[in-house]
Write a protein that holds these residues in place. Structure first.
Motif, PDB file in Angstrom:
ATOM      1  N   GLY A 277       0.139   0.038   5.899  1.00 56.77           N
ATOM      2  CA  GLY A 277      -0.041   1.404   4.571  1.00 56.77           C
ATOM      3  C   GLY A 277      -0.915   2.745   4.588  1.00 56.77           C
ATOM      4  O   GLY A 277      -0.677   3.836   4.407  1.00 56.77           O
ATOM      5  N   LEU A 278      -1.952   1.902   4.553  1.00 58.34           N
ATOM      6  CA  LEU A 278      -3.722   2.406   4.941  1.00 58.34           C
ATOM      7  C   LEU A 278      -3.461   3.638   6.567  1.00 58.34           C
ATOM      8  O   LEU A 278      -3.603   4.249   6.672  1.00 58.34           O
ATOM      9  CB  LEU A 278      -4.585   0.930   5.250  1.00 58.34           C
ATOM     10  CG  LEU A 278      -4.883   1.053   3.516  1.00 58.34           C
ATOM     11  CD1 LEU A 278      -6.152   0.279   4.102  1.00 58.34           C
ATOM     12  CD2 LEU A 278      -5.396   1.928   3.056  1.00 58.34           C
ATOM     13  N   ALA A 279      -2.713   2.389   7.187  1.00 57.68           N
ATOM     14  CA  ALA A 279      -3.109   3.600   8.384  1.00 57.68           C
ATOM     15  C   ALA A 279      -2.329   4.957   8.415  1.00 57.68           C
ATOM     16  O   ALA A 279      -2.732   5.557   8.860  1.00 57.68           O
ATOM     17  CB  ALA A 279      -2.321   2.842   9.699  1.00 57.68           C
ATOM     18  N   ILE A 280      -0.719   4.749   8.095  1.00 58.87           N
ATOM     19  CA  ILE A 280      -0.310   6.052   7.121  1.00 58.87           C
ATOM     20  C   ILE A 280      -1.130   6.874   6.903  1.00 58.87           C
ATOM     21  O   ILE A 280      -0.223   7.953   6.959  1.00 58.87           O
ATOM     22  CB  ILE A 280       1.134   5.773   7.019  1.00 58.87           C
ATOM     23  CG1 ILE A 280       2.117   5.075   8.388  1.00 58.87           C
ATOM     24  CG2 ILE A 280       1.972   6.697   6.058  1.00 58.87           C
ATOM     25  CD1 ILE A 280       3.579   4.017   7.273  1.00 58.87           C
ATOM     26  N   TYR A 281      -1.729   6.650   5.673  1.00 62.59           N
ATOM     27  CA  TYR A 281      -2.129   7.943   4.445  1.00 62.59           C
ATOM     28  C   TYR A 281      -3.478   8.304   4.976  1.00 62.59           C
ATOM     29  O   TYR A 281      -3.667   9.332   5.353  1.00 62.59           O
ATOM     30  CB  TYR A 281      -3.138   6.293   3.397  1.00 62.59           C
ATOM     31  CG  TYR A 281      -3.822   7.147   2.986  1.00 62.59           C
ATOM     32  CD1 TYR A 281      -3.053   8.363   1.637  1.00 62.59           C
ATOM     33  CD2 TYR A 281      -5.346   7.117   2.466  1.00 62.59           C
ATOM     34  CE1 TYR A 281      -4.105   8.703   1.132  1.00 62.59           C
ATOM     35  CE2 TYR A 281      -5.818   7.770   1.921  1.00 62.59           C
ATOM     36  CZ  TYR A 281      -5.709   8.561   1.253  1.00 62.59           C
ATOM     37  OH  TYR A 281      -6.599   9.356   0.310  1.00 62.59           O
TER      38      TYR A 281
END
Length: 77
Positions: A56-60
């Protein structure tokens, strides 16, 4: 008449964010793979949660980095 130029400081900040994104894009799926290959171990649930969170952090950070790079090119501060 004003010429449009890329703000190099903001561009550098965006590129650094994309570098962090690249690291997270490899780390998250790797942790998920390790978690799914060891379902009977006690660390299955914590690794699964951490892996999903990192994905999720990678997408953000990917969206944030691309927005920062676009802002540097189109002089938006």
């Amino acid at each position: 008449m004003e010429t449009k130029r890329t703000d190099k400081d903001i561009l550098y900040k965006g590129i650094k964010t994309m570098g962090l994104t690249l690291v997270l894009m490899f780390l998250g799926p790797t942790l998920l793979y390790v978690a799914f290959s060891n379902e009977e171990k006690p660390l299955y649930i914590p690794l699964l949660i951490i892996g999903i969170f990192i994905c999720g952090l990678a997408i953000y950070f990917a969206f944030k980095g691309l927005k920062t790079i676009m802002d540097s090119m189109f002089n938006k501060k």
